[in-house]
Structures are given as C-alpha cells and as structure tokens.
Design a protein around this motif. Sequence first.
Motif, PDB file in Angstrom:
ATOM      1  N   GLY A 199       5.054   6.308  14.594  1.00  0.00           N
ATOM      2  CA  GLY A 199       5.510   7.040  13.411  1.00  0.00           C
ATOM      3  C   GLY A 199       6.324   6.134  12.492  1.00  0.00           C
ATOM      4  N   LEU A 200       7.243   5.358  13.095  1.00  0.00           N
ATOM      5  CA  LEU A 200       8.063   4.436  12.300  1.00  0.00           C
ATOM      6  C   LEU A 200       7.173   3.378  11.648  1.00  0.00           C
ATOM      7  N   GLY A 201       6.231   2.856  12.430  1.00  0.00           N
ATOM      8  CA  GLY A 201       5.338   1.826  11.903  1.00  0.00           C
ATOM      9  C   GLY A 201       4.534   2.348  10.718  1.00  0.00           C
ATOM     10  N   PHE A 202       4.026   3.578  10.846  1.00  0.00           N
ATOM     11  CA  PHE A 202       3.251   4.155   9.747  1.00  0.00           C
ATOM     12  C   PHE A 202       4.140   4.373   8.518  1.00  0.00           C
ATOM     13  N   ALA A 203       5.382   4.864   8.753  1.00  0.00           N
ATOM     14  CA  ALA A 203       6.288   5.080   7.628  1.00  0.00           C
ATOM     15  C   ALA A 203       6.563   3.753   6.917  1.00  0.00           C
ATOM     16  N   ALA A 204       6.787   2.687   7.719  1.00  0.00           N
ATOM     17  CA  ALA A 204       7.050   1.377   7.120  1.00  0.00           C
ATOM     18  C   ALA A 204       5.816   0.880   6.349  1.00  0.00           C
ATOM     19  N   SER A 205       4.603   1.158   6.873  1.00  0.00           N
ATOM     20  CA  SER A 205       3.390   0.742   6.148  1.00  0.00           C
ATOM     21  C   SER A 205       3.285   1.457   4.818  1.00  0.00           C
ATOM     22  N   VAL A 206       3.625   2.747   4.830  1.00  0.00           N
ATOM     23  CA  VAL A 206       3.545   3.505   3.580  1.00  0.00           C
ATOM     24  C   VAL A 206       4.526   2.919   2.569  1.00  0.00           C
ATOM     25  N   ILE A 207       5.737   2.589   3.038  1.00  0.00           N
ATOM     26  CA  ILE A 207       6.730   2.001   2.133  1.00  0.00           C
ATOM     27  C   ILE A 207       6.197   0.684   1.565  1.00  0.00           C
ATOM     28  N   ALA A 249      -4.473  -2.430  -1.733  1.00  0.00           N
ATOM     29  CA  ALA A 249      -3.049  -2.445  -1.387  1.00  0.00           C
ATOM     30  C   ALA A 249      -2.774  -1.891   0.005  1.00  0.00           C
ATOM     31  N   VAL A 250      -3.811  -1.441   0.720  1.00  0.00           N
ATOM     32  CA  VAL A 250      -3.591  -0.829   2.040  1.00  0.00           C
ATOM     33  C   VAL A 250      -3.411  -1.915   3.100  1.00  0.00           C
ATOM     34  N   PRO A 251      -2.244  -1.964   3.762  1.00  0.00           N
ATOM     35  CA  PRO A 251      -2.078  -2.980   4.797  1.00  0.00           C
ATOM     36  C   PRO A 251      -2.906  -2.624   6.026  1.00  0.00           C
ATOM     37  N   ILE A 252      -3.384  -3.631   6.708  1.00  0.00           N
ATOM     38  CA  ILE A 252      -4.279  -3.435   7.838  1.00  0.00           C
ATOM     39  C   ILE A 252      -3.628  -2.583   8.935  1.00  0.00           C
ATOM     40  N   TYR A 253      -2.281  -2.677   9.054  1.00  0.00           N
ATOM     41  CA  TYR A 253      -1.632  -1.927  10.132  1.00  0.00           C
ATOM     42  C   TYR A 253      -1.729  -0.425   9.952  1.00  0.00           C
TER      43      TYR A 253
END
Lengths: 291, 282, 448
Positions: A261-269, B122-126
């Motif tokens: 969840g944190l990783g996804f939130a950071a990706s969105v940011i 702009a979508v990061p791979i992660y």
Amino acid sequence: MQRRSDRLGLLLVAPAALVIVVLVLAPSVQSIIGSFQRYSLDDPSRAFIGVRNYLEVLTDTGFDQALLNTAGYFVVITLCAFVFGLVMALWLQSLRGWARAAALTVVILPWAVPGTVSGVLWSFILRPTGAGLLNSVLRSLGLIDSYQAWLNMPVAGIVAIGLTVAWSAVPLGVIVLLAGLEGIPQDIYEQSLVDGATRMKQFFTITLPLLRPAIAIVLLNAAVLAIGLFDQVYVLVGLDPLKVTMTAQIYLYAFRDFGFGLGFAASVIATLVTAAISVVYLRGVYREEEY
Amino acid sequence: MQRRRLGAGWRTVQIVVGVLIVLWSLAPLYWGLVVSLSTPESIRIYPVSILPAAISGGNFARLLNGSATSGAFLVAAGNSVIQAVGSTVLTLLLALPAAYAFARLRFRFAGALLAMITLTLAVPIYLVLIPLFQYATAIGQVNTQQAVIVVLASASLPLAIWILRSHIVSLPADLESAARVDGAGTATVLIRIIAPLVAPGLVAAAVVVFLASWGAFLIPLVYGGSADVQPLTVLIPTFASKFSSDLGLQAAAGLLAVVPPVALVIALQRHLLSGLLKGASR
Amino acid sequence: MPTTRRFPLRLGAAAVALSLSVLALTGCGAGGSSGGGAAPAKGYTPGSLSKAYKGQQITVLLPPWGQLKPALLAKFTAATGVKVKMQSLAWDSIHDKVVTTEAAGQAPADIVELDWTWVSQFGKAGWYTDLSKYLTKQQISDSIGADAFVQGGKQIGLPYTLDFRGSTVDMTMLKKAGISTPPKNWTELVSDAEAVKSKGIVKYPIGLPLAVLEGTSTPWYALTRASGGQILSKTGAPEFANGPAATDALALIHTLYSKQLVDPGSIGLSDQQVGDAYAGGANAIVLSTGPGSLSQFLDKGKSKIAGDEIVFTHIPGEKDDQGPTVGLEEALSIPTQSAHKEAAAMFITWWMKTPQLVAAYKDPDLGSMPTTKAGLTALSASHDLKSADTILPMVGTIQAVVPGGTPTWYSKFSTAAASTIQSVALGHTTPQAGISSLTAQAKKIAAQ
C-alpha cells in the motif's frame, strides 16, 4: 489534412490501445486502489483506510530524504543534459563532412549502453580502490593525497551518480538540440549580422529562444530520468539512505518492508510529480517562437 | 550550411571542447576494455596504469567458450536478441497503424486515446509490476519469452507511436489521395505508400525500442527470470561472487553486451539521425 | 494537433469503465496464498531417497555460489529419477523475484534460496513449507545452524552452506612485524596493526567495509557478540543499548579508522571490495569475513597472497575469552506453492549427504562449507579443509545474530546500523551518541 472516419480510426488504434489498457492502465488502476488499502503481508484484510498510506509516506523521514536526494539528482542531470547537450550540439554543428559523421557516432555511443552496464563501467572509474581510474589519475597528478570514496559522500555522491546517469542521457538531448539548431533558418543569422550582432549576442537573442521546444524536450527527459532513477544508484551504492531516489524508496516500501500500500501510494506521488513537472515545462518552455 | 569561417580563437575552442567531448563519451568504454583485458592482480595495483599492464583475452575466452558460466552467457545473449528483436517488431506492428490513424484520420475519442497513450509514459514500472504479474500467472505465461516481449513492447509503445506520428504528419498527403483514387484500401496505403515513405521514422523508432528493450533489467527479471529465458542484463550482475566480484569478467561481459546495440547504432547512424531529427523537430 | 480539449472527461470515463471490467475479470484482492498441502503425500518417507517421484522435474533457484555442477546433479537423477533444473540469479534479484512471484501467489521455484535475513518476513507471510514434516528429526538436528531458520515453530529452511564470521589473518605479514600469533583481543589487534603499519609492510593493515551496506553492520554485530554483548533480544528490543560491548565496538571502529589502520576509502567499500583488496595484498587482516573467502585468498590465479600463511580464526573480543561466533547462513527452502514438494525434499536429503557436501566444498566456484559434522569430519580427515585447526573449534560456538529469529524490519535496522557505524568511524558522531540514536531508531522502526 485529416479525413473523418470513426470506424477506421478506432480499428487502427485498437490493437495499440488494447495493449496499453491491459498492460499499463488496468494494473495501474489496481495499484492505485491498493494505495488506499491496508495492503501488506502482515494484514491480508485489504481494508480501505483512506489516505493514510499517503500521509504515512509523506511524513516518513526516509521518503523525505529520498525526495531531497531526487531533487539533487534532478538538478545535476538537468544541468548536465542541458549544458553538455547544448555544447555538444553546437560543436557538432561547427563540424563538416566526415568529421561530423564520426563525431556524431562517438557522441551517441553512450546511448547504446544498457543502464546496468553503464553502472558497472562507471563503478570501475569511481571506485576508491582496485581499478579506480579517477582516483589513480588524480593521485598521480598529485591532486589528492588519499583515495576518495566520492560515491559515498553526501553531496559528491549525488553529483557523481548524476554524472553517470547524464552520460547515457546526454546523447538523446544532443540529437534533439541539433535538430533544433538545424531548424533555425540561416537568413535570421545573416540579417542580424548585417545589424552588427556578435556571435554571443546571436546565441542569446536568436539561438536560445528559437530552441525552446527542443530545450523543453531535453528538460522533460532529464526530469523523467531523475525521478525514475534506480538501477544505477543500486549498482553504484546500494540502498544508502543518503542516496536512494524516490523510485528506490518505492522499491524499499514494497519489496523490503512488504508495505505494498505504501509502495503504491509513493508510486502515485512520483507519477503526479512527473506530471506536474511535464505541465510546467510544456506550458512554460515549449513555445514555438515566431520568426 | 554556409556560415562564417571560424577565427583562430574559435578554432582553438572547437578543438579543446572536442577533445573533452570525446574523452567524456569514450573514457568509460575504454576503461572497461582495459579492465576486461587485465589479469585480476594487475588491476589491483594502486595507482593503476592507464594502459593495460598485460593484455589477456582470458575473460572473453572464458565467456565465449562457456567455461565461466557453464554456457549461460551464450544462452543469455541469445535471449537478449530474441527479446529485443521480438519486442521491436511487435511494437512497430502495433504502432504504425495507430500512428497513421492519429496523424491522418479524425475519429471519435482520438484526442482522448492519444492523451491516454501519452500519459502512460509517466507511469513508473513499480506501479504495474505486481498486478501485471498476477495477470501473467493467471494465463500461465510467466518465465516465457513472449511474456517478456509483450511487456517490453507495452513499455515502448507510446514513444514509438509519437515518433511515427510526427513523421506521417510531415508527409505530403497527395500521394495517398492519388492511391485512394486508384482504389487502394487502407492496408495497401499503409504498406505500399506510408511504410516506405516513413522508413527513416521506422528505423528511428526501431532503434529506440531495440535499445530500450536490450537494456531492460527489471522487466526480464520479473517476467522471465529463469535461466533459459534470462537476458544478459539479468545474468551479468550474478558474476559478483560472495566474497569477491570478478571485475575482469564483469567488464568483459558488459562490453560484449554492448556490441550489438553499438553496432546497430553505427550501422544505422545516418537513417537513425535523419529519422530522429525529423521526429524531434516538430 | 488533433483536438484534445475535451479529453480529461472522456479519458476519465473510459479509464473507470475499463478498470471496472478488468477488476471484475481478475478479482481485486486476489492472489492470497492458499497454501498447498502442508503435509507430505501418502507413501513419502521423510529423509528417504526413492524412485517414487521418477519423471518429475524440480527447479532450484540459488545464487551463483549454490550452483551444483551438472555431473553432480546427474547422480541425484540416477538415484531418484527426478530431473533438476538449476536456476541462477544474483542474490538481491532472488529476493525481488521471490517477493513478486509470492505476492502473486506463485512458487518462484521448487527449491529457493532463503537467507537468514529473510526468515521472518518470508516465514510470517506463510510462503515456505515446514520441513520438519518432510525431513527426519535427525536430519534437522545434524544441520549446524538450522535453528536460525525456525519461524513461528516451523523449520522453513535447512542451511546448505556454513557461513559465519571470523577474522582472516595473514601470518606471513604479521611475522614480518615480529608477531607470532593472531590478535586475541582488541588491545592486541590495535598494537599488531600499528606494528605492521610502522614497519611499512602494508599502509592499511586492517580491511573493514564501511559503506552503508549490510556488510558494514555484520562486523559490528560480530565484534559485539565476541565481547559478550547482544544486538537484538528475542522480542526484537535493542539489546545493544544494555552493557558496554556494542558501544565499545563502535569506539574500536572509530579508533581503527582515525589511526588510519583502515583505509580512509573504506567508507565507500563493500565487503566484496574489501575481499578484493585483501586478495591484492592490501591488508594484513580482514576483521570480519566468512570461511568461504579462504578459497579465494588461497587461489593462485586470483590472489597475490596465495603463497602466504593465512589463518581463519575467531574475531577478537574486547577481552581474551571468546564469545559466540555469529552465523550468517543461507538455506534451502520449499515454497508452499511448489507442486513437487516430495521430490524437492528428496533433493535436500540428497544434498545433505556427505559426498555432496564434500563435492560442494571442493568445487572452486562454490567453496561451500559443509553444514553437518559428518561432512566437516570427512573433509578434515582427508586434509582438504583449509585452516581446519581453527575452524573446527569455532563451529561449536556458532549462534544466530538474533536469537529468536530476525524481525521483519531487519533490513531497515541493518541500514540504520550501517549508517551509524559509518558516521561514528568518521568521527561525526560519538559512539555513545551513535548508540542512543540507533536505539531510538530501532524502537521507532519496530513500532511501525
């Protein structure tokens, strides 16, 4: 000239659009939903927790440091891509014939080197011992008296890693800027020459303004690279908190702490930051000049 | 291009800048070559010598005859070729019709679709890594060449569409109209008229996609990590052993991995540049 | 440009519609590991080798130092009829591969590398099979260091390479400086190093990595444990804050660095690079390394010091009496999603037999120390075990770094520790301040 044809248009675009939707958009949406969930291995409930992941990311000192580091890479890579790119493009433009063709080949070679390989090659240059070329050269010249581990210093490390990234990023910038330079009509220079302008003045009043679209592309590319930076940092210094980028922090959240969840939130940011920078560049810099 | 002759001062600047540029571009490759040709002890001497102390092709031989990696290097090199070529061909097949439609046709959702495709840059791979992996396992396609190829293609597609679209926009429309008057269908127009005319654009897009796919690390690691599918970029980091990293072997493997993309860039340089220059200038 | 003015609305609508349909297809929140059979199939006898699973193929995912050669694997196939496919990935990449595949509910392979630092995270997630149902009690008790791979009462891994921390000492260099035995405590360590330095034998007598990496934290753990201290308690509390050992170990690292007994460039070195420098004759002592490094240091093709007298011995403690030796082992594990658990367990049984353990040690590409007493005894009986006199007694004192198993937040703690160590070495922080800041960080990390 455009013809109106709904069915044909959609038919031609459909395969590409389908690939993008299935392989990029749909998983992105799934992850974005995950960014609002308590999504970790400790807690399989996947309860919705609103923006709590975002708050936690933004107040995490690790993420703040990563943001600061990313800003550092951003500055170094942007400066290098722009300044080196422009100098190289002007140099190439000043050459003729075979010299120009040969020089172009040399300049664009780093572009062909895969990221992990360029990390390995630069580590050979920057290592403090064993095969460390730069240390050896500077020491032989008497410029330093002990071996320096630049990569691990707080500021020098960011600069050094930024340079290695710029090495592979500059060639594309050179191509774009060279195209921009070639696109400037010769008679504008001739006219200003008649008006008594110096080379320097020409550069600032004609060349730079007319290069705006090309410069915007170069800056944008540098920004995307700085924000997405991961492989080279990982190869060169591992996960040193003073070096990790936003993308590396995403990796740490999701893969080391299992906080998906944190990783996804950071990706969105990270995606939003990239988008914001793109808008600024495209609105502010990318402007066709009239001539 | 007619410009003023350079004065002596500018001439000096040109030469000095040129030397620095060549050094910057080639030094890492040169030094990698020196390390790859050195014996393990000779590169441990401090300070190291700028010229190779003793030239030995041992590292290259160990890779190419398979003794260093029990053949894994050659398998990985083959995988790199399959994945890079496969994703390049797939990307172009998908991108050309789309680019043509965006450049020449007005249709519903055209703007939205183009924006959507561009946005994915702009979508990061992660963000997509884990859900995408679930899809791949759901259809039993993990650890296959085709999984790697398709994901690589999806990553390169937006850029390829942009490059091709800007080329097609710049083509004169008369040729097409003439062909259409003669009764040619869209497929014929695309294959017979557009494709040859945008050849430089196709070359440029192909090289850009090939380089990106050849250099990819995370995608082949996750979607094709097993020994028979892994490409060079995944194999090379394994050359670090637990207590020492074999620098010479890493350097040799890195340089061999650079040969195909560099050869491609040199061979196609003229087309590549004219293609990219046109794409970049608009 | 085509008209793009109205795109945001339409794009939004399209994206929502599409994502809904995709979510419906894939099932949002799917991918939990249901877990295959927790017990072996009927007809399987733990610890046995038979042809019951003839024709199956198992995949084995290990780093380069676990790659058994095809000739050896052929013997397993001859004995059981099970084919083995070895897969090699860099150690870090295996971690990422395991997380991605397991998060998607798949088995990364039938047998997978399990590092001691991953035990708690991966174990809690329920990704690995309890091997005590597939192996005999005897097999597990014979395995040295198997206790580091117990999580929640389950034996989720069995070590395949015996790795622990000791010091590698180049006695040829020390003897040149008039010293006849390896240093036994920190006072001797410093004075021996100063003697080697002042005689000009090497400029930096001690090899010690100080980059912010895992390899920088382990020497500090080892120095602390060797002096009777502890790092983390069974519950994961910062035990290092109690008692002087951990603080003193930091102070020692600062002393070594400030007296330039350690190369100032070490703040950029990983443990691998320190090993490379040592093989190049740059130092007399590697303070903390594994017994497997000996095969590299004694290899004439790779090492300049191969002709020297090299001893692998206890890491010096603050006082003479030795504390426990820190074990950092890697194990074989079987994912719960594996479809060939019985065949995979047979493979583990086969590997742990003495002939295979001896072959893995003698293979110069692996150099894996046997993980059973029988394997070690066989090696020393045939005089193949390097530095046997000092290594064999150390084996009895091996303990896990964290007695109750590594906590899930271990990697964060390790990075914080490495950064503290570097900053104390450089003199930016005092040892006391370093310990108190690390204590605070450890509590915060554990609380999250």
